[in-house]
Enzyme design. Structure first.
Site, mmCIF file in Angstrom:
data_model
loop_
_atom_site.group_PDB
_atom_site.id
_atom_site.type_symbol
_atom_site.label_atom_id
_atom_site.label_comp_id
_atom_site.label_asym_id
_atom_site.label_seq_id
_atom_site.Cartn_x
_atom_site.Cartn_y
_atom_site.Cartn_z
ATOM 1 N N LYS A 1 -1.072 -8.655 11.009
ATOM 2 C CA LYS A 1 -1.911 -9.546 10.191
ATOM 3 C C LYS A 1 -1.389 -9.570 8.746
ATOM 4 O O LYS A 1 -0.555 -8.733 8.361
ATOM 5 C CB LYS A 1 -3.364 -9.064 10.243
ATOM 6 C CG LYS A 1 -3.572 -7.670 9.690
ATOM 7 C CD LYS A 1 -4.900 -7.095 10.156
ATOM 8 C CE LYS A 1 -5.157 -5.764 9.487
ATOM 9 N NZ LYS A 1 -6.231 -5.011 10.153
ATOM 10 N N TYR B 1 0.806 -4.074 -24.068
ATOM 11 C CA TYR B 1 -0.502 -4.639 -24.410
ATOM 12 C C TYR B 1 -1.513 -3.530 -24.659
ATOM 13 O O TYR B 1 -1.587 -2.563 -23.899
ATOM 14 C CB TYR B 1 -1.013 -5.540 -23.285
ATOM 15 C CG TYR B 1 -0.324 -6.888 -23.227
ATOM 16 C CD1 TYR B 1 -0.359 -7.755 -24.314
ATOM 17 C CD2 TYR B 1 0.345 -7.289 -22.090
ATOM 18 C CE1 TYR B 1 0.269 -8.993 -24.266
ATOM 19 C CE2 TYR B 1 0.973 -8.531 -22.018
ATOM 20 C CZ TYR B 1 0.931 -9.375 -23.121
ATOM 21 O OH TYR B 1 1.548 -10.587 -23.061
HETATM 22 C C1 LIG Z 1 -5.905 -3.801 10.668
HETATM 23 C C2 LIG Z 1 -6.393 -3.335 11.965
HETATM 24 C C3 LIG Z 1 -5.721 -2.339 12.672
HETATM 25 C C4 LIG Z 1 -4.531 -1.598 12.104
HETATM 26 O O1 LIG Z 1 -4.940 -0.693 11.092
HETATM 27 P P1 LIG Z 1 -3.869 0.277 10.423
HETATM 28 O O2 LIG Z 1 -4.644 1.217 9.570
HETATM 29 O O3 LIG Z 1 -2.972 -0.588 9.592
HETATM 30 O O4 LIG Z 1 -3.135 0.929 11.512
HETATM 31 C C5 LIG Z 1 -6.179 -2.018 13.936
HETATM 32 N N1 LIG Z 1 -7.261 -2.632 14.466
HETATM 33 C C6 LIG Z 1 -7.952 -3.563 13.807
HETATM 34 C C7 LIG Z 1 -9.138 -4.187 14.427
HETATM 35 C C8 LIG Z 1 -7.550 -3.947 12.536
HETATM 36 O O5 LIG Z 1 -8.246 -4.869 11.860
#
Ligand SMILES: *Cc1c(COP(=O)(O)O)cnc(C)c1O
Length: 363
Positions: free
Chosen positions: A35, A260
Site C-alpha cells: 500500500k 530559521y
Molecule cells: C499495513 C498493514 C499491514 C502491514 O503492516 P506492517 O507493520 O507494515 O507489516 C498488514 N495488515 C494490514 C491490514 C495493514 O493495513
C-alpha cells in the site's frame, strides 16, 4: 545537475527481506503489503522485486489495477474492501480479494448479482477497534457471506494487531497482543477458512500468530517498528537509500545561530555544511538537531531547523568535507528508524513522504 536529491531503491534488498520473512514464518504464505505506493518505494518497482510473494495487499483498487498492468498474476487483497458496488465487477475481473469488515459491505454484496465468485476475507475486530466485526457479530456475518452464491465458498479470516511490536519481554508483556490472539482463536474456533493475523512485528516476534498467511509490510522494506530496534537487528536490509550532496561548506563564528528561528547556536568557531534536501523533498521538518546523517562515510549530526530545500550539518569531525560530497539521509548505516524517532514518528513515515521532485533510481 541542479539538484541531486535521489531515492535509490534496492530490489536485491527487497528480495533478501522477503527471504528473511519466509525464514521467520516458514509454514505461512506471504502476502506482501504494498500500500501507499509500496511504502513510498514505487509500487511497480517493489512488485517486480517481490514477484516471489504469494499475494499482494493494497489499500486502493487503483493499486490493484496497477499491479495487473505491471503483469502481476498473484491474488491481490484490498485491505479495506470495496466501498461502492461499482467496484465489484472490477474486482472480479481482476481477481482482487476483498476484506469484509462492515455490514454495509454485506448489503452491497447481497444486492449485487455478480458472476464469478468473489473471494472474501472476514475481518474480526479483536481489540484494535479500527476495522472489523466485533466478536459477537462475526458468526452472523460469516453465515451471510456463506449464503451468497456470488461469494467464493472459501472464506478467509483475518485480524490486525495494535501493539505487536511489544513482545513478551517488554514492559507490557505483550498483553494486548495476547488478548487479541485469544479473541481471534475463540471467535473463529468453529469457522472454516484460512487465517491471517500477522503484520511485520508479529512475523518477527509472535510465531504463534503466523497462521496460513502473514502480511508483512515494513519488514520487506527493511524497517522495524520495534522500539530501540532497526531492521538490521533482524537481518533485514534497507530497501531505500535517500541521498543528496553538500552545496556549501563554511566556517561560522562562535555564538552563530543556525537556520530559521536560530534554534541551534555554534558553541565555537566551526565548520558547517549545507545539504540540498529539506521537507520539500520529504525529509521531516520535525527531525531535531542531532539527527544523524552520513557525509561521505562519516556520521555527523544535523544542526538547526530543516527548511524546505536545505538542511545544515555539523562538520567539526569531518574537516575534509567539501561541496559536492555525498550526504546519506537514510539507508545502510543510517537507519530511517532513527530519523523517524528523531522526528517523533516511525521509520515508515519518512519513506512514504518522499516528494515528486526527488529522482528515483534502482540499483
Ligand atoms: C499495513 C498493514 C499491514 C502491514 O503492516 P506492517 O507493520 O507494515 O507489516 C498488514 N495488515 C494490514 C491490514 C495493514 O493495513
Amino acid at each position: 545537475m541542479a539538484r541531486s536529491t535521489t531515492a535509490t531503491i534496492h530490489p536485491e534488498a527487497l528480495r533478501h527481506n522477503l527471504g528473511v520473512v519466509r525464514r521467520f514464518s516458514p509454514a505461512s504464505k506471504v502476502m506482501a503489503i504494498v500500500k501507499a505506493d509500496g511504502y513510498g518505494h514505487g509500487l511497480e518497482r517493489v512488485a517486480n522485486a517481490l514477484s516471489g510473494a504469494d499475494a499482494f495487499g493494497v489499500a486502493a483498487l487503483a493499486d490493484a489495477e496497477r499491479l495487473r498492468a505491471a503483469g502481476m498474476s498473484q491474488p491481490v487483497l484490498l485491505l479495506s474492501g470495496f466501498d461502492d458496488p461499482d467496484d465489484l465487477p472490477r474486482m472480479r475481473a481482476l481477481n482482487v480479494w476483498s476484506v469484509i469488515h462492515h455490514a454495509s459491505q454485506l448489503e452491497m454484496l447481497e444486492q449485487s448479482d455478480g458472476t464469478g465468485p468473489l473471494r472474501c476475507w472476514l475481518k474480526v475486530d479483536t481489540g484494535m477497534h479500527r476495522l472489523g466485526f466485533l466478536p459477537d457479530a462475526v458468526h452472523e456475518a460469516y453465515a451471510r457471506l456463506k449464503s451468497l452464491p456470488s461469494v467464493e465458498d472459501d472464506i478467509g479470516l483475518l485480524q490486525h494487531f495494535a501493539s505487536s511490536d511489544e513482545y513478551l519481554d517488554s514492559a507490557s508483556r505483550g498483553e494486548q497482543t495476547l488478548s487479541q490472539l485469544k479473541v481471534f482463536e475463540t471467535v473463529t474456533a468453529d469457522l472454516r477458512g484460512e487465517r491471517s493475523m500477522a503484520n511485520s512485528a508479529a512475523v518477527l516476534g509472535w510465531p504463534q500468530s503466523h497462521g496460513d498467511w502473514v502480511r508483512p509490510g515494513g519488514a520487506l522494506y527493511g524497517i522495524s517498528v520495534c522500539e530501540g530496534k532497526t531492521g538490521a537487528d533482524y537481518g533485514l536490509r534497507p530497501a531505500m537509500t535517500f541521498t543528496t550532496r553538500l552545496i556549501s561548506v563554511k566556517k561560522i563564528p562562535a555564538g552563530g545561530r543556525v537556520g530559521y528561528a536560530g534554534t541551534w547556536t555554534a558553541p565555537e568557531e566551526m565548520t558547517i555544511g549545507i545539504a540540498a534536501v529539506g521537507y520539500g523533498d520529504g525529509y521531516p521538518r520535525t527531525a531535531a538537531s542531532g539527527t544523524r546523517v552520513k557525509v561521505g562515510d562519516k556520521i555527523v549530526p544535523t544542526v538547526g531547523r530543516v527548511s524546505m530545500d536545505l538542511m545544515t550539518v555539523d562538520l567539526r569531525t569531518c574537516p575534509e568535507a567539501a561541496p559536492g560530497d555525498l550526504v546519506t539521509l537514510w539507508g545502510e548505516g543510517v537507519p530511517v528508524e532513527h530519523v523517524g524517532e528523531s522526528a517523533g514518528t516511525i521509520g515508515y513515515e519518512p519513506v512514504c513522504s518522499i516528494t515528486r521532485r526527488v529522482r528515483f533510481v534502482e540499483d
